[in-house]
Design a protein around this motif. Sequence first.
Motif, PDB file in Angstrom:
ATOM      1  N   THR A  98       0.832  -1.201   0.000  1.00 58.22           N
ATOM      2  CA  THR A  98       0.000   0.000   0.000  1.00 58.22           C
ATOM      3  C   THR A  98       0.870   1.257   0.000  1.00 58.22           C
ATOM      4  N   LEU A  99       0.232   2.393  -0.294  1.00 55.69           N
ATOM      5  CA  LEU A  99       0.928   3.682  -0.213  1.00 55.69           C
ATOM      6  C   LEU A  99       1.351   3.966   1.222  1.00 55.69           C
ATOM      7  N   GLU A 100       0.561   3.507   2.175  1.00 52.73           N
ATOM      8  CA  GLU A 100       0.897   3.691   3.589  1.00 52.73           C
ATOM      9  C   GLU A 100       2.244   3.042   3.914  1.00 52.73           C
ATOM     10  N   THR A 101       2.464   1.830   3.374  1.00 54.72           N
ATOM     11  CA  THR A 101       3.739   1.143   3.607  1.00 54.72           C
ATOM     12  C   THR A 101       4.894   1.906   2.973  1.00 54.72           C
ATOM     13  N   LEU A 102       4.730   2.348   1.728  1.00 53.20           N
ATOM     14  CA  LEU A 102       5.791   3.103   1.056  1.00 53.20           C
ATOM     15  C   LEU A 102       6.123   4.375   1.827  1.00 53.20           C
ATOM     16  N   ASP A 103       5.092   5.058   2.316  1.00 54.25           N
ATOM     17  CA  ASP A 103       5.320   6.298   3.066  1.00 54.25           C
ATOM     18  C   ASP A 103       5.978   6.023   4.414  1.00 54.25           C
ATOM     19  N   GLU A 127      -2.101  -3.319  -6.753  1.00 54.80           N
ATOM     20  CA  GLU A 127      -3.105  -2.514  -7.434  1.00 54.80           C
ATOM     21  C   GLU A 127      -3.062  -1.039  -6.997  1.00 54.80           C
ATOM     22  N   GLU A 128      -2.968  -0.792  -5.700  1.00 57.47           N
ATOM     23  CA  GLU A 128      -3.002   0.585  -5.186  1.00 57.47           C
ATOM     24  C   GLU A 128      -1.793   1.393  -5.629  1.00 57.47           C
ATOM     25  N   VAL A 129      -0.597   0.802  -5.523  1.00 55.55           N
ATOM     26  CA  VAL A 129       0.609   1.559  -5.885  1.00 55.55           C
ATOM     27  C   VAL A 129       0.734   1.723  -7.397  1.00 55.55           C
ATOM     28  N   LYS A 130       0.155   0.802  -8.145  1.00 57.51           N
ATOM     29  CA  LYS A 130       0.136   0.950  -9.602  1.00 57.51           C
ATOM     30  C   LYS A 130      -0.728   2.146  -9.996  1.00 57.51           C
ATOM     31  N   ARG A 131      -1.903   2.275  -9.371  1.00 55.96           N
ATOM     32  CA  ARG A 131      -2.798   3.385  -9.682  1.00 55.96           C
ATOM     33  C   ARG A 131      -2.167   4.737  -9.330  1.00 55.96           C
ATOM     34  N   SER A 132      -1.345   4.751  -8.306  1.00 59.92           N
ATOM     35  CA  SER A 132      -0.759   6.014  -7.838  1.00 59.92           C
ATOM     36  C   SER A 132       0.480   6.425  -8.634  1.00 59.92           C
TER      37      SER A 132
END
Length: 400
Positions: free
Chosen positions: A109-114, A138-143
């Motif tokens: 998730t973006l939360e993990t990357l952040d 899916e989430e990080v691909k969309r972002s």
Amino acid sequence: MIKNGHHPMNTTGKDAGTNLGATACSPEKRRRTIRVWCDGCYDMVHYGHSNQLRQAKAMGDYLIVGVHTDGEISQHKGPPVFTQDERYKMVRAIKWVDEIVEGAPYVTTLETLDKYTSDFCVHGDDITLTVDGKDTYEEVKRSGRYRECKRTQGVSTTDLVGRMLLMTKAHHSNIGHSDYQQHTDNFGKGPKGHSPWTGVSQFLQTSQKIIQFASGQEPQPGDTIIYVAGAFDLFHIGHVDFLEAVSRLSDKPYVIVGLHFDQEVNRYKGKNYPIMNVHERTLSVLACRYVSEVVIGAPYAVTRELLDHFKVDLVCHGKTEVHPDKDGSDPYAEPRKKGILHTVDSMNSLTTDSIVQRIIKNRLLFEARNQKKEAKEMAVIQAMKRREEEKGKERAQAVL
């Protein structure tokens, strides 16, 4: 002979803001460090995993690797071969890794990357699915915070498990043999399987691949040149612990690993060993941070000529049995006579044979896992195919 390099690991991340290659970079590059995130199961770590991490590190400056727990893997994929502690240790030993995160979530998730101040994540050009068939990226691909690297052809955990279950020698150096191709078709993809991600294509070694894995560092003045030899088959934490213990024998170790050819390994190991052919074993060993150089097809006997050629200061062997040479002689007679043979206790009793026994003992579990994985991948492929067909129809109608 393949030269490798020392890659000390920073497990705390305290140097994360320092670009070690800054002097060779542009001013724009020097202003900040690009932090790259990878995650995965990293079960039965092989050169395909290492190659993914090598490619990911090349996209930035600092590589963080998240490793999933046993519970997460069992829920989404099926039982892992190795425990999470074993898998953490294996990933730490890969020379391109700067930091690992234990117990990383299965879905990225973006939360993990952040949380780990990562610019983007990197994954191979296959697909990873949750238990309900959803793309874990899916989430990080969309972002737009997703990058893709090439999946390494010719190897997968599924394939290695298949070699152990079938107990065939067809995977040795002659991997183009028809029996080997039949083996990959029957196990890697399953008897009715068609997934390009679960299946295995033929592995072809190239000089470029070796160059990519090797660092080419020469011994420096004051280095202690240490020679070890063996099969190093299914490169595992037993090997890692041994090589780490060897490297600790000196403040400036230069560890040379001599790899025996497949036929030689089969002579003293028997059965279907080695599981991995010499080309595969070369890349696996080169990926280890404790290794400085690899000799492909090293002689079984450690001769005076070999010791003189590499200017060896110390020869090491583990606590495992030393098999005699073809003529019954001691392969370590020369270093023993010179007083430079040292027995190293890695405090780890894991062997390639014990890994094979784990697989055989849980055969039905692993076969079920592979079938489940194949079914999920084929469902995604069919869905992608339907979407492409629908888009094609829409485009045709738009033209009309």
